[in-house]
Scaffold this motif. Structure first.
Motif, PDB file in Angstrom:
ATOM      1  N   LEU A 428      -0.590 -27.075-120.646  1.00 53.23           N
ATOM      2  CA  LEU A 428      -0.533 -28.328-121.065  1.00 53.23           C
ATOM      3  C   LEU A 428      -1.645 -28.689-120.140  1.00 53.23           C
ATOM      4  O   LEU A 428      -2.164 -28.065-119.664  1.00 53.23           O
ATOM      5  N   ILE A 429      -1.694 -29.327-121.148  1.00 52.23           N
ATOM      6  CA  ILE A 429      -3.078 -30.307-121.645  1.00 52.23           C
ATOM      7  C   ILE A 429      -2.606 -32.103-121.234  1.00 52.23           C
ATOM      8  O   ILE A 429      -2.670 -32.495-121.137  1.00 52.23           O
ATOM      9  N   VAL A 430      -4.214 -31.705-119.957  1.00 53.60           N
ATOM     10  CA  VAL A 430      -3.720 -33.051-118.778  1.00 53.60           C
ATOM     11  C   VAL A 430      -4.831 -33.830-119.081  1.00 53.60           C
ATOM     12  O   VAL A 430      -6.100 -33.504-119.355  1.00 53.60           O
ATOM     13  N   THR A 431      -4.737 -35.344-119.786  1.00 56.45           N
ATOM     14  CA  THR A 431      -5.651 -36.151-119.962  1.00 56.45           C
ATOM     15  C   THR A 431      -6.130 -36.770-118.567  1.00 56.45           C
ATOM     16  O   THR A 431      -5.117 -38.111-118.994  1.00 56.45           O
ATOM     17  N   ILE A 432      -7.147 -37.266-118.209  1.00 55.61           N
ATOM     18  CA  ILE A 432      -6.940 -38.378-117.569  1.00 55.61           C
ATOM     19  C   ILE A 432      -8.551 -39.424-117.774  1.00 55.61           C
ATOM     20  O   ILE A 432     -10.063 -38.756-117.339  1.00 55.61           O
ATOM     21  N   GLY A 433      -8.166 -40.308-118.261  1.00 54.43           N
ATOM     22  CA  GLY A 433      -9.556 -40.873-119.103  1.00 54.43           C
ATOM     23  C   GLY A 433     -10.055 -39.683-120.034  1.00 54.43           C
ATOM     24  O   GLY A 433      -9.172 -39.889-120.759  1.00 54.43           O
ATOM     25  N   THR A 434     -10.958 -40.141-119.370  1.00 56.91           N
ATOM     26  CA  THR A 434     -12.275 -39.369-120.747  1.00 56.91           C
ATOM     27  C   THR A 434     -12.243 -37.726-120.857  1.00 56.91           C
ATOM     28  O   THR A 434     -12.127 -36.900-121.357  1.00 56.91           O
ATOM     29  N   VAL A 435     -11.340 -37.110-120.240  1.00 60.46           N
ATOM     30  CA  VAL A 435     -11.179 -36.042-119.032  1.00 60.46           C
ATOM     31  C   VAL A 435      -9.907 -35.163-119.493  1.00 60.46           C
ATOM     32  O   VAL A 435      -8.918 -35.755-119.350  1.00 60.46           O
ATOM     33  N   GLU A 436     -10.056 -33.797-119.715  1.00 62.54           N
ATOM     34  CA  GLU A 436      -9.253 -33.229-120.718  1.00 62.54           C
ATOM     35  C   GLU A 436      -9.445 -31.486-119.460  1.00 62.54           C
ATOM     36  O   GLU A 436      -9.862 -31.147-119.534  1.00 62.54           O
ATOM     37  N   LYS A 437      -8.100 -31.878-118.612  1.00 61.20           N
ATOM     38  CA  LYS A 437      -7.925 -30.152-118.300  1.00 61.20           C
ATOM     39  C   LYS A 437      -6.062 -29.372-117.906  1.00 61.20           C
ATOM     40  O   LYS A 437      -5.751 -30.399-119.088  1.00 61.20           O
ATOM     41  N   ILE A 438      -7.243 -28.005-118.704  1.00 63.39           N
ATOM     42  CA  ILE A 438      -5.470 -26.814-119.594  1.00 63.39           C
ATOM     43  C   ILE A 438      -5.562 -26.550-118.694  1.00 63.39           C
ATOM     44  O   ILE A 438      -5.801 -25.723-117.740  1.00 63.39           O
ATOM     45  N   PHE A 439      -3.592 -26.152-118.169  1.00 58.62           N
ATOM     46  CA  PHE A 439      -3.121 -25.407-117.103  1.00 58.62           C
ATOM     47  C   PHE A 439      -2.026 -24.581-117.660  1.00 58.62           C
ATOM     48  O   PHE A 439      -1.572 -24.705-119.005  1.00 58.62           O
ATOM     49  N   THR A 440      -1.599 -24.131-117.684  1.00 63.83           N
ATOM     50  CA  THR A 440      -0.922 -22.148-117.629  1.00 63.83           C
ATOM     51  C   THR A 440      -0.452 -22.221-116.803  1.00 63.83           C
ATOM     52  O   THR A 440       0.235 -21.890-115.755  1.00 63.83           O
ATOM     53  N   ILE A 441       1.356 -21.844-117.472  1.00 71.20           N
ATOM     54  CA  ILE A 441       2.299 -22.016-117.065  1.00 71.20           C
ATOM     55  C   ILE A 441       2.824 -20.050-117.475  1.00 71.20           C
ATOM     56  O   ILE A 441       3.112 -20.430-118.718  1.00 71.20           O
ATOM     57  N   ASN A 442       3.000 -18.957-117.118  1.00 70.35           N
ATOM     58  CA  ASN A 442       3.358 -17.576-116.973  1.00 70.35           C
ATOM     59  C   ASN A 442       4.372 -17.283-116.438  1.00 70.35           C
ATOM     60  O   ASN A 442       4.538 -16.242-116.886  1.00 70.35           O
ATOM     61  N   SER A 443       5.431 -18.138-116.043  1.00 68.71           N
ATOM     62  CA  SER A 443       6.218 -17.353-115.162  1.00 68.71           C
ATOM     63  C   SER A 443       7.969 -18.289-115.151  1.00 68.71           C
ATOM     64  O   SER A 443       8.175 -19.350-115.105  1.00 68.71           O
ATOM     65  N   ILE A 444       9.035 -17.318-115.228  1.00 68.12           N
ATOM     66  CA  ILE A 444      10.551 -18.112-115.544  1.00 68.12           C
ATOM     67  C   ILE A 444      10.691 -18.837-114.045  1.00 68.12           C
ATOM     68  O   ILE A 444      10.489 -18.073-113.089  1.00 68.12           O
ATOM     69  N   GLY A 445      11.618 -19.395-114.329  1.00 67.25           N
ATOM     70  CA  GLY A 445      12.364 -20.365-112.926  1.00 67.25           C
ATOM     71  C   GLY A 445      12.182 -21.483-112.747  1.00 67.25           C
ATOM     72  O   GLY A 445      11.290 -22.087-113.865  1.00 67.25           O
ATOM     73  N   PRO A 446      12.670 -22.152-111.636  1.00 66.16           N
ATOM     74  CA  PRO A 446      11.476 -22.777-111.005  1.00 66.16           C
ATOM     75  C   PRO A 446      10.122 -22.943-110.230  1.00 66.16           C
ATOM     76  O   PRO A 446       9.870 -22.182-109.384  1.00 66.16           O
ATOM     77  N   SER A 447       9.383 -23.791-110.490  1.00 62.12           N
ATOM     78  CA  SER A 447       8.396 -24.161-109.901  1.00 62.12           C
ATOM     79  C   SER A 447       7.441 -24.799-110.153  1.00 62.12           C
ATOM     80  O   SER A 447       7.774 -26.505-110.630  1.00 62.12           O
ATOM     81  N   GLN A 448       6.497 -25.456-109.248  1.00 59.16           N
ATOM     82  CA  GLN A 448       5.971 -26.800-109.370  1.00 59.16           C
ATOM     83  C   GLN A 448       4.157 -26.625-109.865  1.00 59.16           C
ATOM     84  O   GLN A 448       3.388 -25.716-108.901  1.00 59.16           O
ATOM     85  N   LEU A 449       4.580 -27.070-111.004  1.00 61.56           N
ATOM     86  CA  LEU A 449       2.299 -27.150-111.374  1.00 61.56           C
ATOM     87  C   LEU A 449       1.523 -28.490-110.388  1.00 61.56           C
ATOM     88  O   LEU A 449       2.405 -30.204-110.689  1.00 61.56           O
ATOM     89  N   VAL A 450       0.751 -27.822-109.180  1.00 64.51           N
ATOM     90  CA  VAL A 450       0.142 -29.345-109.012  1.00 64.51           C
ATOM     91  C   VAL A 450      -1.525 -29.236-109.832  1.00 64.51           C
ATOM     92  O   VAL A 450      -2.058 -29.290-109.346  1.00 64.51           O
ATOM     93  N   ILE A 451      -1.074 -31.230-110.334  1.00 62.21           N
ATOM     94  CA  ILE A 451      -2.652 -31.520-110.358  1.00 62.21           C
ATOM     95  C   ILE A 451      -3.380 -32.259-109.892  1.00 62.21           C
ATOM     96  O   ILE A 451      -3.079 -33.213-109.594  1.00 62.21           O
TER      97      ILE A 451
END
Length: 497
Positions: A428-451
Motif C-alpha cells: 500500500l503506497i500512501v501519499t499525503i501531500g508530498t510525502v509517500e509512505k509504504i505499508f505491506t500486508i502478508n497475512s490472510i483473513g480480516p485485519s486492520q492497517l493503521v496509518i
C-alpha cells in the motif's frame, strides 16, 4: 475549533474579479462568496442528495470624476446611472435547481409621513414617495448570507433590517452534519446605504439565472425615463424631471451615489438536487457565471437647454466572468469533530456505487465529514489487484493543529490457494501531500492497517510526525499485489480519527 462554533470558511469559496469593459478599461470590482452545505431531501418517500448553494456578491463601481468643493459646473458627465447584475448557475445535465430565496427583491427609495400641528388640530399627511428625495430617505439595507440548516438547528439567520424578511422554514431540510458541533449561531453579510436609487430583483428558473437591476430614482429615474429624442442621441424627459435637474441657470447634480460611486450587495440561495449515481468529479462540480453591466448618464446645459444622455444596452460597460470550479462534495464537508468517523462500505449509502472494477465510486460518511472516492473495486468492494490500478482517496477537513489523527483500513485478504501464503505480499503506497509512505500486508483473513497522520503528543518519540494542515486534507492509497500469488482484497470500512 470550539465545539459550538462554526468556521464558515470551511464551506466557502471566495472569488474577486476586476471589472473591465470590451476595451480593457476598469469600471469596478466584484467580490463574491459561495457557501455550500450538503442536505438530503426525504420528501415523497424517497431520499435525494443535494446541496444548498448560497451566492453573495458585492459590486463596487466608483466615480472618480466628481471633485467636492466650490466649483462652476455646467455639466455632470458619465456618472453611473444603472447597474445590472446577473448570476447564473451552470449545472450538469443530471442536476435540478430551484431558487429558495434572494435579496433584495424590490427596494424603493422610501415612504415618509409628516405631522402638522395647529392651535386647534393636528393634521397628518402621508406622502408616498417612490421616486425619492435628494435630501432624505437613506435606506440602510443588510444582505445576510444564510448558512443553511443542519437538522432543525440553524447555523445562520436570514435577516433583513429594511422591513423585509423571509420564512426560512423551507431551508430546514435534513442536512448532514453533527448537531453538537453546529449549534453556534452565525451569520455573515454586507450592509449598504441606498439613497435615491431603486432595485428590482427577479429570477428566470428556466436558465437558473438571477437578475438585479439597480437604477437612479431621483432626481432622474433612469429606469423609467429613457426614451430617445428624434435625434437618436439625447433623452426626452418629462418637465417635472427637467425641473429637478435645472433651476433657471443653475444645473443641479444627480444623486450622491451617482456622484461618488456605487457599492451594492445581492444574495441568492439555490437548492441543487442530484439523482442517484452521479458521475464522480463531473456532476457535482458547478461554475457560476456572472455578468455585470454599468450604464452611465450625463446631463449638461447647452445654450440654455438641458441635454440628457444615457448609455444604450450596446454601449454600456459590460463584463461576463465565471467563478472557479466548485466541487460541491468537498466544499460541503464538515470538519472532523471529537472522536472518530467511520465509512462502512456495506451499510452506508454510496453517492456513486461501483459495479465493475473500472468504475469509479464515491461515498460519504453519515456525518458528512469524510468523502472517499476510488477505482478498481466491484459491487462488493473487492478487487483482484491484478492490474495495479486499485486506489482510494480519503478527503476530510480538520480545524485544529493539536489532535492526533490516523486512518484505519479494515479489510479482508483471501487466497485462492492457501498453500501460497508464503508468497503473499500486498503493498500500500500512501501519499499525503508530498510525502509517500509504504505499508505491506502478508497475512490472510480480516485485519486492520493503521496509518498515522499526526502523532505529536510524545515529543520524545522518533515517530512524532504531522502530515496534516488546517483545512482540507487528502490521503491517496494505491493498493498493489507485489507477490506472486493471486489474491482477493476486500475493503470493509475506513475509520478516520
Amino acid at each position: 475549533m470550539a465545539k459550538n462554533n462554526i468556521i464558515r470558511d470551511f464551506y466557502s469559496s471566495e472569488y474577486d474579479q476586476i471589472l473591465t469593459d470590451s476595451k480593457g478599461v476598469v469600471f469596478g470590482k466584484s467580490y463574491t462568496v459561495y457557501e455550500i452545505y450538503k442536505q438530503s431531501n426525504v420528501s415523497n418517500l424517497e431520499k435525494i442528495n443535494g446541496y444548498i448553494v448560497n451566492v453573495k456578491q458585492r459590486i463596487v463601481v466608483p466615480n472618480n470624476s466628481f471633485t467636492p468643493g466650490a466649483s462652476k459646473t455646467t455639466s455632470y458627465l458619465n456618472y453611473p446611472a444603472i447597474l445590472q447584475n446577473t448570476i447564473t448557475l451552470n449545472l450538469s445535465k443530471n442536476a435540478q435547481a430551484k431558487v429558495l430565496s434572494y435579496s433584495p427583491k424590490t427596494l424603493d427609495v422610501g415612504v415618509y409621513s409628516d405631522t402638522v400641528t395647529t392651535e386647534n388640530s393636528t393634521v397628518t399627511r402621508n406622502n408616498q414617495i417612490n421616486t425619492g428625495s435628494n435630501t432624505s430617505n437613506v435606506n440602510n439595507y443588510v444582505v445576510a448570507l444564510d448558512g443553511g440548516f443542519y437538522n432543525d438547528i440553524p447555523i445562520g439567520n436570514v435577516s433583513l433590517n429594511y422591513s423585509q424578511g423571509w420564512n426560512s422554514e423551507h431551508l430546514r431540510d435534513y442536512s448532514n452534519g453533527k448537531s453538537s458541533r453546529l449549534q453556534g449561531n452565525s451569520s455573515s453579510g454586507f450592509s449598504m446605504s441606498v439613497k435615491d436609487w431603486n432595485v428590482i430583483g427577479s429570477f428566470d428558473p428556466s436558465q437558473n439565472m438571477m437578475r438585479w437591476v439597480w437604477g437612479q430614482a431621483f432626481p432622474w429615474n433612469t429606469l423609467l425615463y429613457n426614451q430617445l429624442n428624434p435625434d437618436g442621441v439625447t433623452i426626452a424627459c418629462p418637465s417635472f424631471v427637467v425641473n429637478r435637474l435645472v433651476d433657471g441657470s443653475l444645473l443641479l447634480p444627480p444623486s450622491e451615489l451617482a456622484m461618488f460611486g456605487l457599492d451594492f450587495t445581492s444574495r441568492a440561495t439555490w437548492l441543487i438536487e442530484y439523482p442517484n449515481n452521479v458521475a464522480v468529479n463531473t456532476d457535482e462540480i458547478i461554475t457560476v457565471t456572472h455578468q455585470t453591466k454599468r450604464y452611465t448618464a450625463s446631463h449638461a446645459m447647452q445654450s440654455g437647454t438641458l441635454i440628457l444622455s444615457l448609455d444604450s444596452d450596446d454601449s454600456a460597460s459590460a463584463m461576463t466572468y465565471n467563478s472557479p470550479s466548485i466541487n460541491l462534495s468537498l466544499y460541503s464537508l464538515a470538519p472532523l469533530d471529537v472522536g472518530s468517523t467511520v465509512v462502512n462500505f456495506y451499510t452506508d449509502e454510496f453517492t456513486l456505487a461501483p459495479q465493475n472494477p473500472t468504475d469509479q465510486f464515491l461515498i460519504s460518511s453519515r456525518d458528512n465529514d469524510i468523502v472517499i472516492s476510488g477505482v478498481g473495486f466491484d459491487a462488493n468492494m473487492s478487487s483482484s489487484l491484478s492490474d495495479n490500478t486499485t486506489s482510494i482517496q480519503v478527503q476530510f477537513k480538520i480545524a485544529d493543529s493539536y489532535k492526533d489523527y490516523s486512518i484505519g483500513l479494515n479489510h479482508v485478504i483471501q487466497l485462492a490457494d492457501q498453500s501460497q501464503v508464503a508468497s503473499l505480499n500486498i503493498s500500500l503506497i500512501v501519499t499525503i501531500g508530498t510525502v509517500e509512505k509504504i505499508f505491506t500486508i502478508n497475512s490472510i483473513g480480516p485485519s486492520q492497517l493503521v496509518i498515522p497522520l499526526r502523532s505529536i503528543f510524545d515529543n520524545t518519540s522518533l515517530d512524532a510526525q504531522d502530515f496534516l494542515s488546517v483545512g482540507l486534507n487528502a490521503v491517496t492509497i494505491s493498493i498493489n499485489n507485489t507477490g506472486t500469488t493471486p489474491v482477493t482484497y476486500s475493503l470493509k470500512s475506513i475509520l478516520v480519527g
